[in-house]
Motif scaffolding. Structure first.
Motif, short mmCIF file in Angstrom:
data_model
loop_
_atom_site.label_atom_id
_atom_site.label_comp_id
_atom_site.label_asym_id
_atom_site.label_seq_id
_atom_site.Cartn_x
_atom_site.Cartn_y
_atom_site.Cartn_z
N ASN A 1 -3.36 -4.57 0.41
CA ASN A 1 -3.06 -4.92 1.65
C ASN A 1 -2.58 -6.52 2.03
O ASN A 1 -2.15 -6.71 3.06
N ASN A 2 -2.82 -7.16 1.06
CA ASN A 2 -2.08 -8.57 1.31
C ASN A 2 -1.05 -8.68 0.19
O ASN A 2 -0.66 -9.80 -0.19
N ASP B 1 4.28 -3.63 0.58
CA ASP B 1 2.92 -4.19 1.03
C ASP B 1 3.21 -4.53 2.52
O ASP B 1 4.39 -4.37 2.81
N PRO B 2 2.14 -4.86 3.18
CA PRO B 2 2.30 -5.11 4.80
C PRO B 2 3.35 -6.06 5.30
O PRO B 2 3.97 -5.85 6.54
N SER B 3 3.64 -6.96 4.44
CA SER B 3 4.41 -8.02 4.84
C SER B 3 6.08 -7.70 4.61
O SER B 3 6.86 -8.41 5.35
N ARG C 1 0.77 1.58 7.71
CA ARG C 1 2.09 1.02 8.26
C ARG C 1 3.10 2.10 8.09
O ARG C 1 3.96 2.08 8.76
N PHE D 1 9.98 -0.88 5.98
CA PHE D 1 9.02 0.40 6.33
C PHE D 1 9.64 1.23 7.04
O PHE D 1 9.81 2.47 6.80
N ALA E 1 -3.91 -0.53 4.62
CA ALA E 1 -2.88 -1.17 5.69
C ALA E 1 -1.63 -0.91 5.45
O ALA E 1 -0.69 -0.69 6.11
N THR E 2 -1.42 -0.74 4.00
CA THR E 2 0.05 -0.56 3.60
C THR E 2 0.42 0.87 3.87
O THR E 2 1.52 1.14 4.29
#
Length: 613
Positions: free
Chosen positions: A351-352, A320-322, A368, A326, A364-365
Motif C-alpha cells: 500500500n505504500n 502501487d497507489p502513488s 484503486r 491506474f 489499497a493498490t
C-alpha cells in the motif's frame, strides 16, 4: 552511463612519453622488442583481437580525426579515427579517448593523443561484458580544425555475417577475448572490428522502442526472424538475431525520437560505434534518421463467448497507489483484454510502494485498480491474494510485490477455504471423486528453497458454469545475473535459470497432484515465467504432459510478450492441463499493448486464454 570507477583491465601505468604537438608524425613507444616498426597508429593499438597489445602501456602522438565528442555522463571523451586505414579488416581504425571532463576538441579536428592504453569494462569485469579499448590520462594537441571526417562504414544486412559469435577459447568461462577477430565470419567480430569507428545504418527499422534512457534498437536485417508488427523474434538459443544494434545519441535528450517497434529511422543514422553496459554494441549517433511511423497500434483481443472462460495474466510493473497509470491499466484490461473473467496480476506492490516500513498489505493498490476498471466501463472485480512476509519475496526493496487474482463475480465464483497465509502451504485432497485445494487462496510450497527471495505461487479454486478450475499464479525468478548475449563469454551463461528450473519443478509437481486426484481437472498455471517457451524451464513445467504452454499454439513469429535489446521474446505464459488443451477448445492471444511502445505503462504484454471448461 556506467561509472568510470568500474574495474579496468590491464590499467597499469607506464612512464609518460611526451607529445610532439606540432606534427602528425607519431613517435613509437620505447618497447621496440615487441612493437611494430614505425609509429604507433590506431589500428596497432586496437590489434586483431578484442584486447589491445598495448594495454597498460603508454603511447605517444597517436594521430586521428575527431569523429564524435561526448561531453555528458560518466564517460566523457571523444573518438578519433585514422583516415589512412591498413589492409587488415580485423583491426579497427577508431579509438575512444577518455578525458573524464568535457573535451576541448570538436568534430573534424586533427589531433595527436598521448596517454595510457586501457581496456575498460562497462559494468566491471564481473559483468561479463566485453571491454572497450581506450586511451586514458590523455595529453591532446589539436593540429588543425575543419578536416573532413572519415567516411562512415556502412553496417548492413550484406556486411553483418549470419553466424553470431565464435565459441569461447576453451577455458572454464569460454572467453573470446584472445581469439583473432574474423569479421567476415561472425557478427560480434564484425562489430568489434569497427569499435570506435564512424559507422552508419540506412533506413533502419526499429525493433526496440525508445526508452527513458534515450536508447532504442534497430535491425539492419529487416527479414531476420521478423514478425508482422515489425519486430525481430527471439526463438532459439542457437539462432541469435545478428542484425540488432542499439542506438544512442550524442545530441540532446529532447531531440531523441519517440519511436515504436515497426517504425523506421529514415535516411542515415551515423556516429561512432561504442559498447554499452546495457546492450553491447551501440551506435552513438551524431546524425540520426528521421522517424517514420510503421503504423503499429495497440491490439485488442476478441470478447469471450458466454460459454468461454477468459483467463489472463498481466504484469503491471511495480504498481502501487502513488502511480499515475491506474486509468491506463484499466483501459488495457477493459478495452484491450475485453474484461477477462479471471486476471492474474503480477508485481502488485504493497500500500505504500517502495517505502520500507514493514507494510505488506496491498488492498489499497488492488482497490484503486478495481475502481479504475469500473470507471473505464468494466465490471467491479472481486479479488483474492496473500500478503508476503516483509522483504521475503524479492523485487524492489520495500515494495513486497506479489500476485493477486481479480475475478468477475458476475461470471465466476471463488471457492474460499480459510487458513492460507504467507508461510502455510496449500495442498490437494480428493473430495467426492474430484480434486480440491486444502486452502484457497493458498501458496504452493512456500517454504521450498526454490522460492528464496522470490515470489511464491498463489493457487485458487474457481467455479465457472458449474465446473471447477484450478488457477496457479506465478512470478518466477528474474534473469538478473545472466551473461549478456554480446558479452565476452560465448555462449553466455544463464545462471539465473537454475532457480527457475527448481521453481518449475515445484509447480509441475503441484499440477500433477491435482491431476492425480482428478485426471480431467482443468488446471491453468500462468504468469511471468521469466523464461522462453523453448527453454528448459518450460520443458520442466510441461514434464509428463501435466501442463502445456499455450503460447505455442501461435505461429512462431507471433510468440512474444516482451521486447529486450531488440528481441521480441516470450516471458509471460499460460500453461494448461490436458483437459483444457484437448477438450476445452482453447484460444490464445498475446495482446500487444505495451512492450512495443515508447509510452508503455508496463514492460510486459498481457496474455489471455479463452476455453470451455
Amino acid at each position: 552511463m556506467a561509472s568510470r570507477s568500474a574495474t579496468r583491465l590491464a590499467a597499469l601505468t607506464v612512464a609518460a612519453v611526451c607529445s610532439a604537438a606540432s606534427t602528425l608524425v607519431l613517435t613509437a613507444p620505447a618497447h621496440a622488442d615487441t612493437d611494430p616498426a614505425g609509429p604507433v597508429r590506431i589500428h596497432d593499438i586496437q590489434g586483431s583481437t578484442r584486447l589491445s597489445p598495448y594495454a597498460g602501456r603508454q603511447v605517444a602522438d597517436v594521430a586521428g580525426i575527431v569523429i564524435g565528442v561526448r561531453g555528458y555522463g560518466g564517460s566523457k571523451g571523444f573518438w578519433i579515427q585514422d583516415p589512412r586505414p591498413d589492409a587488415d579488416p580485423a583491426t579497427s581504425e577508431g579509438v575512444f579517448v577518455f578525458t573524464d571532463a568535457v573535451p576541448e576538441v570538436a568534430v573534424g579536428d586533427a589531433v595527436t593523443v598521448s596517454g595510457t592504453v586501457s581496456e575498460y569494462v562497462p559494468g566491471g569485469t564481473s559483468s561479463g561484458n566485453q571491454s572497450i579499448t581506450e586511451i586514458t590520462r590523455p595529453t591532446v594537441a589539436v593540429v588543425s580544425g575543419g578536416n573532413p571526417v572519415p567516411a562512415a562504414t556502412t553496417v548492413s544486412a550484406r556486411s553483418v555475417p549470419r553466424a553470431y559469435a565464435p565459441e569461447g577459447d576453451g577455458t572454464a568461462n569460454g572467453s573470446v577475448d584472445g581469439l583473432r577477430l574474423r569479421p567476415g565470419a561472425y557478427a560480434l567480430d564484425h562489430y568489434e572490428s569497427l569499435e570506435g569507428m564512424n559507422v552508419r545504418v540506412s533506413d533502419a527499422r526499429v525493433v526496440g522502442a525508445s526508452d527513458p534512457y534515450t536508447e532504442l534498437w534497430v535491425t539492419v536485417k529487416p527479414r531476420e526472424n521478423s514478425n508482422r508488427r515489425g519486430g525481430t523474434v527471439y526463438g532459439s538459443y542457437d539462432d541469435q538475431n545478428t542484425g540488432r544494434l542499439q542506438i544512442q545519441s550524442l545530441g540532446t535528450p529532447a531531440d531523441f525520437p519517440a519511436a515504436d517497434v515497426g517504425d523506421t529511422l529514415s535516411g542515415t543514422t551515423a556516429g561512432p560505434l561504442d559498447y554499452s553496459q546495457y546492450g553491447g554494441y551501440t551506435l552513438v549517433a551524431n546524425e540520426i534518421g528521421a522517424p517514420e511511423s510503421g503504423g503499429t497500434r495497440r491490439e485488442s483481443t476478441r470478447p469471450q463467448s458466454a460459454r468461454e472462460l477468459a483467463v489472463a495474466t498481466y504484469n503491471v510493473e511495480n504498481l502501487d497507489p502513488s502511480d499515475d497509470t491506474f486509468a491506463a491499466h484499466a483501459d488495457a484490461i477493459v478495452h484491450h483484454l475485453k474484461s477477462p473473467d479471471i486476471v492474474s496480476l503480477e508485481e502488485i506492490q504493497d500500500n505504500n510502494g517502495a517505502t520500507d516500513d514493514g507494510t505488506v498489505a496491498a488492498d489499497a493498490t488492488v482497490g484503486r485498480l478495481i475502481d479504475a476498471i469500473v470507471a473505464a466501463g468494466g465490471p467491479r472485480y472481486d479479488w483474492r491474494g496473500i500478503d508476503p512476509v516483509d522483504k521475503a519475496d524479492g523485487g524492489e526493496p520495500g515494495g513486497n510485490i506479489r500476485q493477486a487474482f481479480l475475478f468477475n463475480p458476475e461470471r465466476v465464483s471463488f471457492t474460499d477455504r480459510a487458513g492460507g497465509d504467507a508461510t502455510t502451504a496449500t495442498g490437494v485432497r480428493r473430495v467426492r471423486g474430484g480434486a480440491a485445494l486444502t486452502l484457497s487462496p493458498g501458496r504452493v510450497d512456500p517454504a521450498n528453497p526454490a522460492w528464496e527471495d522470490s515470489r511464491k505461487p498463489l493457487a485458487g479454486e474457481f467455479v465457472f458454469r458449474g465446473r471447477t478450475v484450478f488457477v496457479i499464479a506465478n512470478h518466477f525468478n528474474s534473469k538478473g545475473g545472466d551473461q549478456g548475449l554480446a558479452g565476452r563469454y560465448q555462449p553466455p551463461s544463464r545462471s539465473s535459470e537454475t532457480q527457475r528450473h527448481a521453481q518449475a519443478e515445484v509447480v509441475n509437481t503441484f499440477a500433477k497432484e491435482i491431476l492425480s486426484a482428478q485426471g480431467d481437472a482443468d488446471v491453468v498455471a500462468l504468469g511471468d515465467i521469466n523464461d522462453f517457451e523453448f527453454s528448459r524451464t518450460a520443458r520442466i513445467l510441461e514434464d509428463g504432459g501435466a501442463l502445456w504452454s499455450a503460447v505455442k499454439s501461435l505461429p512462431r513469429s507471433e510468440r512474444y510478450s516482451y521486447v529486450y535489446q531488440g528481441n521480441s521474446q516470450v516471458l509471460d505464459q499460460i500453461l494448461v492441463s490436458p483437459s483444457v488443451r484437448h477438450g476445452g477448445h482453447p484460444s490464445y492471444d498475446s495482446v500487444h499493448v505495451n512492450a512495443e511502445f515508447h509510452d508503455q505503462i508496463s514492460d510486459h504484454d498481457p496474455q489471455v486464454l479463452r476455453f470451455r471448461p
